[in-house]
Write an enzyme that holds these catalytic residues in place. Structure first.
Site, PDB file in Angstrom:
ATOM      1  N   ASP A  69      37.731  74.179  58.077  1.00  0.00           N
ATOM      2  CA  ASP A  69      39.185  73.966  58.584  1.00  0.00           C
ATOM      3  C   ASP A  69      39.699  75.501  58.457  1.00  0.00           C
ATOM      4  O   ASP A  69      39.130  76.258  58.292  1.00  0.00           O
ATOM      5  CB  ASP A  69      39.948  72.835  57.918  1.00  0.00           C
ATOM      6  CG  ASP A  69      40.228  73.380  56.364  1.00  0.00           C
ATOM      7  OD1 ASP A  69      39.622  74.382  55.981  1.00  0.00           O
ATOM      8  OD2 ASP A  69      40.678  72.498  55.753  1.00  0.00           O
ATOM      9  N   CYS A 104      36.018  74.153  53.544  1.00  0.00           N
ATOM     10  CA  CYS A 104      37.471  74.181  53.700  1.00  0.00           C
ATOM     11  C   CYS A 104      38.066  74.876  52.187  1.00  0.00           C
ATOM     12  O   CYS A 104      37.358  75.806  51.800  1.00  0.00           O
ATOM     13  CB  CYS A 104      37.827  72.491  53.593  1.00  0.00           C
ATOM     14  SG  CYS A 104      37.606  71.450  51.855  1.00  0.00           S
ATOM     15  N   THR A 145      38.722  73.940  49.468  1.00  0.00           N
ATOM     16  CA  THR A 145      38.023  73.517  47.976  1.00  0.00           C
ATOM     17  C   THR A 145      36.509  72.982  48.312  1.00  0.00           C
ATOM     18  O   THR A 145      35.928  73.010  47.216  1.00  0.00           O
ATOM     19  CB  THR A 145      38.880  72.540  47.212  1.00  0.00           C
ATOM     20  OG1 THR A 145      39.033  71.442  48.136  1.00  0.00           O
ATOM     21  CG2 THR A 145      40.103  73.061  46.733  1.00  0.00           C
ATOM     22  N   HIS A 147      16.846  66.640  43.518  1.00  0.00           N
ATOM     23  CA  HIS A 147      17.049  65.202  42.976  1.00  0.00           C
ATOM     24  C   HIS A 147      17.876  64.282  44.010  1.00  0.00           C
ATOM     25  O   HIS A 147      17.448  63.387  44.050  1.00  0.00           O
ATOM     26  CB  HIS A 147      18.240  65.422  41.806  1.00  0.00           C
ATOM     27  CG  HIS A 147      17.527  65.980  40.647  1.00  0.00           C
ATOM     28  ND1 HIS A 147      17.954  65.738  39.384  1.00  0.00           N
ATOM     29  CD2 HIS A 147      16.757  67.133  40.491  1.00  0.00           C
ATOM     30  CE1 HIS A 147      17.446  66.171  38.394  1.00  0.00           C
ATOM     31  NE2 HIS A 147      16.400  67.201  39.183  1.00  0.00           N
ATOM     32  N   HIS A 178      13.377  60.113  42.007  1.00  0.00           N
ATOM     33  CA  HIS A 178      14.567  60.761  42.595  1.00  0.00           C
ATOM     34  C   HIS A 178      14.681  59.815  44.011  1.00  0.00           C
ATOM     35  O   HIS A 178      15.566  59.512  44.600  1.00  0.00           O
ATOM     36  CB  HIS A 178      14.432  62.072  42.986  1.00  0.00           C
ATOM     37  CG  HIS A 178      14.601  62.853  41.685  1.00  0.00           C
ATOM     38  ND1 HIS A 178      15.814  62.733  40.682  1.00  0.00           N
ATOM     39  CD2 HIS A 178      13.996  63.760  41.136  1.00  0.00           C
ATOM     40  CE1 HIS A 178      15.506  63.651  39.436  1.00  0.00           C
ATOM     41  NE2 HIS A 178      14.399  64.070  39.845  1.00  0.00           N
TER      42      HIS A 178
HETATM   43  C1  RB5 Z   1      44.162  72.438  53.853  1.00  0.00           C
HETATM   44  O1  RB5 Z   1      45.409  73.204  53.175  1.00  0.00           O
HETATM   45  C2  RB5 Z   1      43.419  72.124  52.513  1.00  0.00           C
HETATM   46  O2  RB5 Z   1      43.838  70.891  52.125  1.00  0.00           O
HETATM   47  C3  RB5 Z   1      41.978  71.859  52.818  1.00  0.00           C
HETATM   48  O3  RB5 Z   1      41.428  73.052  53.227  1.00  0.00           O
HETATM   49  C4  RB5 Z   1      40.823  71.444  51.912  1.00  0.00           C
HETATM   50  O4  RB5 Z   1      40.914  72.124  50.646  1.00  0.00           O
HETATM   51  C5  RB5 Z   1      41.014  69.832  51.371  1.00  0.00           C
HETATM   52  O5  RB5 Z   1      40.186  69.382  50.682  1.00  0.00           O
END
Ligand code: RB5
Length: 149
Positions: free
Chosen positions: A7, A64, A66, A97, A133
């Site tokens: 994203d 993204c 995180t 696994h 597994h």
């Molecule tokens: C975007 O601001 C953020 O929410 C997205 O990149 C991501 O971290 C969502 O899990």
């Protein structure tokens, strides 16, 4: 072929990972988003997940902020085992696994050097094929069949 998607929070890391994949002579299916375009991560996650679940790509990589939203969304597609990995140990373990077929990482909470090592480890580690597994993955598939159409 490897499917990749990010994203707007992760376009820099997508570029870096694509460069690594190209250096490794992998074919890449870029499912977006491109720099400067804000987007909703579930849309991108679904594109990558469908490319893997449908057999067009052997693995997927999602980035993204995180990695969390991407992993949640990708795991809603039947046949997808998406692993959010913040370290090399997890990347190796999830291939050995869980036979994970999609990797999720974050641009805001992980360093690029670490992420590139995670990607390489994920791609270079085969599934162990050990009975226990394989059995557990089979159980995940059975759960999926019960709750996903
Ligand atoms: C975007 O601001 C953020 O929410 C997205 O990149 C991501 O971290 C969502 O899990």
């Amino acid at each position: 072929m490897i499917a990749i998607g990010c994203d707007h929070a992760a376009t820099e890391y997508k570029k870096e990972i694509k460069a690594l994949l190209e250096k490794r002579k992998e074919q890449v299916l870029d499912c977006g988003t491109q720099e400067g375009e804000s987007c909703d991560y579930p849309v991108i996650a679904e594109k990558v997940a469908l490319a893997v679940a449908g057999g067009k790509c052997s693995a997927g990589i999602l980035i993204c902020g995180t990695g969390i939203g991407m992993s949640i969304a990708a795991n809603k597609v039947k046949g997808i085992r998406c692993a959010l990995c913040a370290d090399v140990f997890s990347a190796e373990a999830t291939r050995l696994h869980n036979d994970a077929n999609v990797l999720a990482v974050g641009q805001r909470n992980m360093g690029i050097g670490n992420v590139l090592k995670i990607v390489e480890t994920f791609l270079d580690t085969p599934f162990s094929k050990e009975e226990r597994h394989a059995r557990r993955i089979g159980q995940i598939t059975e759960t999926e069949k019960r709750y996903f159409k």
